[in-house]
Design a protein around this motif. Structure first.
Motif, short mmCIF file in Angstrom:
data_model
loop_
_atom_site.label_atom_id
_atom_site.label_comp_id
_atom_site.label_asym_id
_atom_site.label_seq_id
_atom_site.Cartn_x
_atom_site.Cartn_y
_atom_site.Cartn_z
N ALA A 87 0.83 -1.20 0.00
CA ALA A 87 0.00 0.00 0.00
C ALA A 87 0.87 1.26 0.00
O ALA A 87 0.58 2.23 -0.71
N GLY A 88 1.93 1.25 0.79
CA GLY A 88 2.82 2.41 0.85
C GLY A 88 3.53 2.65 -0.48
O GLY A 88 3.69 3.80 -0.91
N ALA A 89 3.96 1.57 -1.14
CA ALA A 89 4.61 1.73 -2.44
C ALA A 89 3.64 2.34 -3.45
O ALA A 89 4.00 3.24 -4.22
N ALA A 90 2.38 1.86 -3.44
CA ALA A 90 1.37 2.42 -4.33
C ALA A 90 1.12 3.89 -4.03
O ALA A 90 0.97 4.72 -4.95
N GLY A 121 -2.98 9.55 -2.80
CA GLY A 121 -1.70 9.06 -2.30
C GLY A 121 -1.53 9.28 -0.81
O GLY A 121 -1.04 8.39 -0.09
N GLY A 122 -1.93 10.44 -0.31
CA GLY A 122 -1.81 10.72 1.11
C GLY A 122 -2.68 9.84 1.97
O GLY A 122 -2.30 9.42 3.06
N ALA A 123 -3.88 9.51 1.46
CA ALA A 123 -4.80 8.66 2.22
C ALA A 123 -4.29 7.23 2.33
O ALA A 123 -4.68 6.50 3.23
N LEU A 124 -3.40 6.82 1.43
CA LEU A 124 -2.76 5.50 1.51
C LEU A 124 -1.46 5.55 2.29
O LEU A 124 -1.13 4.63 3.04
#
Length: 388
Positions: A87-90, A121-124
């Motif tokens: 998830a962080g990579a995405a 992106g920030g929400a992930l």
């Protein structure tokens, strides 16, 4: 009193402490430097270079923040399902695209698209990083989270000057370097995809069931609602202080002092964060910062001292409430549910910040600055009193 744990912390997946801390800190440094380098100069670029109206810029940026907070709940659940590493990579890849687009955009549609990618992106990103830290063993988790917070504050201070230096080559250069920093963060997250994989107990959890589980946890939901004003109190400083002070040098001094105070309190609070007085003390400090700031226009000759005092209180408040919320979430969430619990807390806090901003803005426009500042201080006192 401290909220009871729903399951022993040993149920959470345990990962290699030093490796994860080092990787997440490097992620935080790269991502935050890139973020603050761009965001400190984005508004000026959009107004002066792209030619957008200030009201349009404020509206889109406000919608970006609102969308990010709205997505925290479903994306927190998604982090539990697919694992924080992936998830962080995405998230970082999305922000690479966002900053690349902002550097190239010369129209409103390009700005809106970049802002939406920033929100997604920030929400992930934030649930992914905090879920990795939550899976650390009890003995190293507080130190890991404290280091994570300190690194973010260092980047908050260093990012704008870095962006200013790069701005000599044009805003596109600033955005490109930021995108490259987020690409580095994506690689680091990808390397953690195995140690931070999905938890087996979360794989079959559907979104509705995950949300219902958090809602049924009444003690946690009460904690989220009661302490939600903390996010409003932290976020409003970004607009309230510039509007109250109006001097760029003093504004810079304020935010640098906030960052130093936030980082400085971490060693003290790291292993005490779950104690109720930490959250109460943090909320009172945040409120005290606004109360002191209300005295700024009525103490001529003492402006710098008043501003520094307000900044220290604000920094201490942020430095106390952030780890207190994190440790409470980790302690309360069942194994494999940290993401959805974190998402619920962020969603409720973001809603409070959004609604509060709708009230504070018109008060400033009406000239009721002192009333707005005292109102924020009073809200902090009520929130602290209700927390137990």
């Amino acid at each position: 009193m401290t909220l009871p744990r729903t399951s022993p912390p040993a149920e959470a997946p345990v990962v290699s402490g030093r490796r994860v801390i080092a990787a997440v800190v490097c992620v935080q440094l790269a991502a935050s430097l890139g973020y603050y380098a761009v965001m400190a100069h984005l508004v000026t670029h959009l107004r002066d270079d792209v030619g957008l109206l200030a009201g349009t810029i404020a509206l889109v940026l406000g919608l970006r923040v609102g969308m990010q907070y709205a997505l925290f709940l479903p994306f927190g659940w998604l982090v539990d399902r697919i694992g924080p590493g992936l998830a962080g990579a995405a998230a970082c890849v999305l922000r690479v695209a966002a900053f690349g687009l902002l550097g190239l955009a010369d129209t409103l549609s390009g700005f809106v698209a970049g802002a939406l990618l920033l929100a997604i992106g920030g929400a992930l990103f934030h649930p992914a990083a905090q879920t990795l830290l939550a899976r650390l063993p009890d003995g190293v988790r507080p130190k890991g989270f404290g280091t994570y917070v300190v690194t973010g504050q260092i980047a908050a201070v260093a990012g704008p000057p870095v962006g200013l230096v790069l701005l000599a080559g044009g805003f596109a250069l600033v955005a490109s370097v930021s995108a490259a920093a987020w690409a580095v963060a994506a690689v680091l997250f990808w390397m953690l995809r195995r140690v931070g994989g999905p938890d087996g107990r979360a794989e079959g959890l559907v979104l509705a069931r995950g949300v219902a589980e958090v809602v049924r946890d009444r003690p946690f939901l009460r904690f989220a609602v009661v302490t939600a004003p903390g996010t409003l109190l932290v976020s409003q400083a970004v607009s309230v202080v510039p509007l109250s002070v109006g001097h760029s040098g003093l504004i810079t001094l304020f935010f640098c002092t906030v960052a130093v105070a936030t980082a400085g309190v971490q060693p003290f609070v790291a292993r005490r964060a779950e104690r109720p007085w930490v959250m109460r003390g943090g909320l009172l400090c945040l409120g005290g910062g606004y109360l002191v700031l209300a005295a700024y226009p009525v103490l001529p000759g003492w402006e710098v001292a008043v501003l520094v005092a307000a900044a220290v209180l604000s920094g201490l408040g942020n430095g106390l409430t952030t780890p207190a919320a994190f440790q409470t979430i980790v302690g309360r969430a069942p194994g494999g549910r940290v993401g959805v619990y974190n998402g619920m807390y962020a969603f409720v806090s973001g809603l409070a910040a959004f609604v509060g901003g709708l009230v504070i803005g018109p008060l400033f426009d009406a000239g009721a600055v002192t009333a707005a500042l005292i109102g924020l201080a009073g809200l902090a006192a009520v929130s602290a009193a209700a927390h137990r």
